[in-house]
Design an enzyme around this catalytic site. Sequence first.
Site, PDB file in Angstrom:
ATOM      1  N   LYS A   1       0.865  -1.175   0.000  1.00 48.77           N
ATOM      2  CA  LYS A   1       0.000   0.000   0.000  1.00 48.77           C
ATOM      3  C   LYS A   1       0.905   1.230   0.000  1.00 48.77           C
ATOM      4  CE  LYS A   1      -3.724   2.312   2.544  1.00 48.77           C
ATOM      5  NZ  LYS A   1      -4.610   2.251   3.732  1.00 48.77           N
TER       6      LYS A   1
ATOM      7  N   LYS B   1      -2.040  -1.540  -3.810  1.00 49.89           N
ATOM      8  CA  LYS B   1      -2.896  -0.351  -3.792  1.00 49.89           C
ATOM      9  C   LYS B   1      -2.011   0.894  -3.856  1.00 49.89           C
ATOM     10  CE  LYS B   1      -6.236   2.128  -0.902  1.00 49.89           C
ATOM     11  NZ  LYS B   1      -6.927   2.174   0.396  1.00 49.89           N
TER      12      LYS B   1
END
Length: 324
Positions: free
Chosen positions: A193, A246
Site C-alpha cells: 500500500k 494499492k
Amino acid sequence: MIRPRRNRRTESIRGLVRETELTASHLILPLFLHEGDDDQPIASMPGCTRWSLAGLVKEAGEAHALGIPAIVLFPAIAESLKTRACEEAWNPDGLIPRAIAALKAAHPRLTVITDVALDPYNADGHDGLVDDNGIILNDPTVIALCQQALCHARAGADIISPSDMMDGRVAALRAALDSENFTDISIMSYTAKYASACYGPFRGALDSAPKFGDKKTYQMDPANGREAEREARLDEAEGADILMVKPALPYLDILYRIRQITPLPLAAYHVSGEYLMVKAAAASGWIDEKKLAMEQLTSIRRAGADMILTYFAKDVARWLQSSP
C-alpha cells in the site's frame, strides 16, 4: 508473409485469441456506510453513496444479483466516537458489526470483507495509534487490530483485510483468529500500500484524513519496487490468504512483479483518485467513461490481478451484460 493482423480481423476472431478476461466475478465493490437513516451522495466521488444500513443491504443485494461476489465495507464514524485509543473499532454493537450481521442475514451467499485499520475511528486520523510525540506505534496498533478483527469475525465477516501497513500484523491476526477457532476466516492483506496522492476522494468520503503529518512512515514509498516483493514474501510467510497492491494503475509493474514470486491470489485496488479521474474526464466530454474504465480494469487483470476492488464494479457488471 506473417501478418499478426489476421488475428484481429473480426470481433469473433479477436474474442477467440483474447488473452485476458474481465468478468463480474473478478470484482469487489467497496461500499461506504454511516449511522444515519438517509443515503448521502458523496461529493468527492460522483456516483458513490454513503449508505444507511437499509440502503447498504439493498445496494449489496443489487451488486450480488449482477454477479459481483463480494463487497468490502468502509465506515464513516461520527466525530463523537473518534478517540485516540480507537475503542469504537471493536465495539460489538458498532456500525460495522451490525452491518455484517444485516448483510449476512439478507444475502448469505455474498462474501463480506471488512477493512481492518484504525483511521476511521482515530481522533488523529492515522491508521495506527499515536503517542504524545506524534509517533505511530506499531506493536500497540497490532494488538488493537486483533481486537477489531475478532469483532468482525464474531459478527460474521468472511474475509478481514488489514490496510494499516503495520509490521507483523498478518501473523498476529492469524494467531488471534485461530485462537478463537476462526480458522476459516481469510486474511486479504494490503501488502504493498503506497503513500499515494490518489486517496484524497476516499478520505473525503469518510472524513478520515490525518490530522497532522502524513502516512509515509508506514505506507510505502512510491519510488520502491523491491520493497514490495519483500512485503509480499513476509505476508505470505505470516499466513496471508490473498495479497493486495494499492493503488493499481500507477503500480502495474508491482502487480506483475508480485505475481511472479507468489502462488497466492492477488488483488488490486482501483482507488478513489483513479475512479475520480475517469469520472471528471468523462464529465468534461474528453473521454468515453465506459471504454476507459474497461481498458483500465482489463490492464489491471493483464498485469496479474485475480480480483479488483473498484467503484466501477456495478457499472462494469451491467456493461458486460449488455455487450453482444
